[in-house]
Motif scaffolding. Sequence first.
Motif, PDB file in Angstrom:
ATOM      1  N   PHE A   1     -15.823 -50.120   1.673  1.00 21.22           N
ATOM      2  CA  PHE A   1     -17.323 -49.636   1.466  1.00 21.22           C
ATOM      3  C   PHE A   1     -17.366 -48.350   0.472  1.00 21.22           C
ATOM      4  O   PHE A   1     -18.218 -48.577  -0.387  1.00 21.22           O
ATOM      5  CB  PHE A   1     -17.703 -49.244   2.780  1.00 21.22           C
ATOM      6  N   PRO A   2     -16.478 -47.697   0.517  1.00 18.12           N
ATOM      7  CA  PRO A   2     -16.224 -46.614  -0.542  1.00 18.12           C
ATOM      8  C   PRO A   2     -16.128 -47.226  -1.882  1.00 18.12           C
ATOM      9  O   PRO A   2     -16.760 -46.766  -2.788  1.00 18.12           O
ATOM     10  CB  PRO A   2     -15.239 -45.638  -0.138  1.00 18.12           C
ATOM     11  N   LEU A   3     -15.408 -48.246  -1.887  1.00 21.45           N
ATOM     12  CA  LEU A   3     -15.085 -48.753  -3.210  1.00 21.45           C
ATOM     13  C   LEU A   3     -16.336 -49.549  -3.741  1.00 21.45           C
ATOM     14  O   LEU A   3     -16.777 -49.370  -4.771  1.00 21.45           O
ATOM     15  CB  LEU A   3     -14.003 -49.760  -2.980  1.00 21.45           C
TER      16      LEU A   3
ATOM     17  N   ILE B   1     -19.280 -48.409  -2.946  1.00 19.87           N
ATOM     18  CA  ILE B   1     -20.277 -47.344  -3.272  1.00 19.87           C
ATOM     19  C   ILE B   1     -19.983 -47.040  -4.827  1.00 19.87           C
ATOM     20  O   ILE B   1     -20.872 -47.046  -5.892  1.00 19.87           O
ATOM     21  CB  ILE B   1     -20.238 -46.071  -2.662  1.00 19.87           C
ATOM     22  N   VAL B   2     -18.652 -46.803  -5.202  1.00 18.15           N
ATOM     23  CA  VAL B   2     -18.079 -46.396  -6.351  1.00 18.15           C
ATOM     24  C   VAL B   2     -18.459 -47.495  -7.550  1.00 18.15           C
ATOM     25  O   VAL B   2     -19.069 -47.275  -8.526  1.00 18.15           O
ATOM     26  CB  VAL B   2     -16.488 -46.240  -6.544  1.00 18.15           C
TER      27      VAL B   2
END
Lengths: 364, 336, 411
Positions: C252-254, C256-257
Amino acid sequence: MATHTPTAPALEAAPVPSFHLLDYLRRFYANYTVRTIFKALVTIWAVITFTFFLIRLMPGNPVEVYVDFLMNQQNMTYDEAYSRAASQFRFDPDASPVTQYVEYMGHLLQGDLGESITSSGTRVIDQIARFLPWTIFSVGLGLLISFTLGATLGTIMAYKRNTFIDHTLSLISSILSAVPNYIWGLMILIIFGVQLRWFNVGELRGTYSPTMTPGFTLEFLGDVLKHAMLPVLVYVTGSIGGWMLNMRNSTIGTLGEDYVGVARARGLTSSRILLAYVGRNASLPMFTLLAINIGFIIGGSVIIEELFVYKGIGSFLYWSISQRDYTSMQGVFLIITISVVVSNLMADLLYSRLDPRVRVSGEK
Amino acid sequence: MEPILQFKNVSRSFKKGRIPIPVLQDIDLSVNALEFLCLVGESGCGKTTTGKILSGLLAPSSGRVLFEGRDVSKLRGEAYRHYRRSVQIIHQDPYASLNPTQTIYDILSFPLFRHKLVHNRTQARDRVAELLTMVDLTPVLDVIDKYPHQLSGGQRQRVSIARALTTNPSVIIADEAVSMVDVSIRIGLLNMLMDMRTSLNVTIVFITHDLALAKYFAWDGRIAVMYLGRVVEIGRTPDLIGEPQHPYTRVLLSAIPEADPQKTRSKQHILLRSEDIPRLTELPPGCSFHPRCPWFVEGVCDARVPQLAPVPASASASEVACIPLTEGAALTLYTP
Amino acid sequence: MTATTYEPTRQRSPHFFDSLFASLGIFGLALRRNRAGMVGFIGLMIYAVWVLIGPYLVPFDDQVRLDQIASPPGSRLVMITRVEDVSRYTSLDDLNGQTVGVLDRSGGETMVEPYEDSGALEVETERFSSGRGVPALLDQLAEGDVDAVVLFSDAAKRYLTPSSSGENDYPGLVVSNAELGRPYILGTDTQGRDILSHIVHGGTTLITTALVAGLMSTLIAVVLGAMAALVGGMVDTIVTAIANLVLTIPSFPLLIVLAALIQLNNPLMLALLIALLSWPVLMRAIRSQVLSLRERDYVEAAFALDLGLRHIILREILPNMMSFVAINFIFAVTRAMYDQVGLIFLGMVPINDYTWGVMLYFGRSRGTLFSPDSASMVLSPVIAIALFQVSMVLFARSLEEMFDPRLRTAK
C-alpha cells in the motif's frame, strides 16, 4: 567431510589459510540465526535496489516532478530548479543511474536519508525518529490485542466446532476481515463519535493532548493511551477476524493429529493437552502470518493515521506526499520496508525457537 | 524369448538439497515379451523408480533403456509415440489415480481420441463400453457417466486398468496395483491381469513388496528381488522360490508365514545381523546387504560390489549378486 | 453390440449439458447448505443489478439545491399553506392560477415549473443559502402575498414545529401536503443532491476496476505460477525471487508513492498498478498447487498415455485448481477494492468519476465527516463498500463448498 588420515601431513599443510577461513565462514553460515539475519540483510538490500530503480524509471520520477514544481511554483529557470533538485536529492541527476545508485547507497550506509525538501535543514532521519515510535506503539498494541484475543477465540471455535458458537463466531470473523479497516474506522468515527457522541472526536486527535508535557507520568501515559484508543480499536477490528479463522483451522488440524489422541489416551488433563500439545503446535503457523500482518498493518496505517489525525509514520508519509517532499517520502518508504523485513526476521527467529525442525534443516 | 524392454546399466539418483541420493544403481534387467515379471523388494528399494523408468515417465541418470531393441531416449516422432502407447502403468492408489473432475467416459475416451483409435462419439462410447466390459465393470451404463468418487476402490482400480488398456499396450506395469484395495477384491483383480496376458498379448511387470503374492501369481513367470537400488537375484519363480540363492531372498522367504502351522513352526528362521536398513545416502561399501547378512565374509563382501551371475554349485538357473556364491564358495555363518 | 447400446437414454450430449446441470445442481445444493454463502450470493446479485441496471433507472443527480443541503434521509418537498386553506391547496393541480412561493435554485423550482404557464408563479428571485430565505418566504405566505409555499421538509420542520420553548414561529401556517415530492431515501449531500443517485452510480467504476485488477492479478499469478512449477529451473528461481521481493515491500505505501508519481487518470492504469503489486501471494499458492498436482498419479497416467501437454494443463491440472483460483480471484477483488478505495480516500487518484470512494474523499476533505447532519453522505458509501466486501467474502465461502467433492457424492 574431511577424513583425517595421519599419513598425509604434507597435504594438509599447503592450502591452510583460505581453507580455514572458508570453512569457518561456512560453519558460521550454517548457524540458523546467522543465516536468517544474512538473508534479511540481502532482502533489505534487494528491496532498496528494486524500489530505487522502480521509482527512477517511472514516468515522472521525483526529480522531474520536483523540477517542474520549482519552475511552476517558484518561477525558477530550468537550470536553477535542476541544481536545487540535485542538491536536495543528494545526487547528481546527470550521472548515470548506476552512479546515482552507488552514491545513494553510500549515503544510506551512513544513515543519511537526506534533507527534507520543503523544510530545509530538517534531516529526514530525525523526522522519522519523531514519528515512527507512535506507529510502532499503536500498531504493536493493536496487533498484540488482536493476536491474543483472536487466537483465544479461534481455539474456542475449534473446540466447539460446528456448534452455534462456532458458526456465529465464524460469520463474525468473516465479516470483520472482509471490510477494510479504514471503513471500520469511518463507521466507528461517524456512529460512535459524531452521532452518539460517546467520545469527542476533536479531543482525541493527535498522539497526545497539546496541553500535556511528555514524560513518564501516569497522567501522560493515560493521555497517550486515550489518543491511541481509536487507531488501536480499528487495527484490532480489522485484523482479529483473520486471526480467529486461522487459529480455528490450525487448531482443528492439530486436534486431529495422532499425538493429541495419544495424549488423551494417556489420560492427560485437557488443560495440559490444550497448552502443551494443541496450543503450541496450532499457534506455530501463526507466527509467519504475524510477520505478514505487521507489514500489512503498517502499510494500512497510512489511512488510519490520516483518518484519526494520529501523527505516526503513515501520517507523515501522507504529509510528505501531499507536500511533494520526495526525500521524506523515500525515506519513510524505506523505513517501512525495513521494519517489515525486520518483523519477518523476528518471526523467523521466534519460529525457530518454537519449532526445532526449522533450526536443524533450515527449511520449513 | 525376445526381450521387449531392457535396462542396460541403468542408474538413477534424486537430489535432496545438494546431496544426490542413489535410488537405482547399475541395473541390468530384461523384460521378455509376454512374460509375467515380478519386481519384489521392501519400500525404498527402488522398485517404483524402476517401474517409472521402464514406462518412460522418468529418465535414467545414466545407462540406457531399450524398447524392442532401440534406445528409448533416441526415439523420435512416430517411434516415440509407439513406445509411449505400448508401455502403460497402473498406479497403486485408486483414489489418486483418477482425475476427480472427469467422468469415467472422459477418462477412457481422451486417449482413444488422442491416438485416433476412434473417430466419433458413438465409436468412442462403444469402445469405452467394451473396455469396461473387459474389466468386468458391468452393467456399463451404471458406470460410464459416473465420476470416480461415485465408485468403490475396487471399481476405480478396474477403471485404472481399463485406462491402461485404451492404447492397446504391449507392456503393462502394475505398481502395487492391488495393495490398496480390499483383500477380498485382490484375487479377482490379479486373475484379471493374468488373463489379459494371454487374451490381449500383454507383458506384465508386477511390482510388489509381497513375495507371497509374487510366488502365487508369477509361478510361470520370473521374479526379480531388489535391495537398496540393485537387483540381487533374478530367476524363474519355481527356482527362486524353491531354491532361493541370495541371502536376502532366503531371509525374505523365511519370513513368509505358511498356511500350515506345522510347516511354519518347522521353518528355519534366519536371523539378520542387524535390523536397520542403511540409508541411501550412506550406503555401505561393497555389497550393500553385508552389514545385515548372516553369511557375511569379511574382506570380500565389504570390498567388492557383486554382479549378477549364475551360481555354479546350484541346480537353480537364477542369477545372483553375491560374491561368495557366484565364486563357488559355500555360505558359512559369520562369526566375528 | 449395436452402435446405440451405450448411448445415454436421453437424446442430448451428456458431456456438456450433464455437467452444466450437475454443476448448477451442486451450486444450488452448496448454497442451500451454506446460509452465509446464500446471503453473499444474493448480495452479489443485488450489486450486479445495481451496477449494471441501476444507472439506467436512476439518473445521476447533479442539481444543486440550496434549500436541501445535508438533509436527513426521507426528506422530501412539502406544501405549506395558511391554516384556513389547508383543504384548498393539497395538490399541485390546486395551485393552477395561484401564486406559489419557492426558493430560487431549489428543488421546489423544478416542481412548480409546469404551472408557470398559468402566469401565477412567483419565484423568489433572491438567492438564498440554506434556509436563510425561508423566513422571508413564510412571512409572505402568512401575510397573504402568496397562496402556498413549496418547501423542503427539512427546512419546513425547522420553522413550523414548536421549538423546545414551545413557541411556534408561524402558528398560522400548516403543512397541507406532506408528500408532494418523492422522498430522498438517503437524504441529500452538502449541495442538496440526492445521495441515493450517487450511491447507484458510484459503484460501477469501482467494482469494474476492482474486478479487472483482481482478474489481472489472478491471471498473472496463474500464468507465472504454472510456468514456475511446470518449467522449473531458472524460470522458477527468478519468478519466485521476484515474488518474494514484491511480497516483502509493503504494497500500500508503494502504491501511494507510485500513485503520487504517475497520474492515474485511467482506471485501467490503476487496476494494472494494483495487479502488479498483488500477484505474488496467489502466485506462490498456485505454484505449490501445480507442483503438487503435477505429481498426482492421474497426471502421470496422462503423461504415460501421451495425452499432450495442452491436455494435461487444460484438462487435468486446471480443472482441479478452478475452485482454488475462483476463491482467490474473489479475495484478489476484495484486496483491489481495499487498495483502490484507500487511494481515492487519500486523494491520490485524480477524480474523474463520482464513486463511493470519492464520496468518502469529499466527506473527509470537506469536513462533513464531523458534522452530525451529513452522516448519510459518508455512511452511505461506507455501507455500500462494506456490504460489497462482505458479500464477496461470504460468496467465496460458498464456492469453497461448491467445489468440495464430498458435496458431489451427496448428489
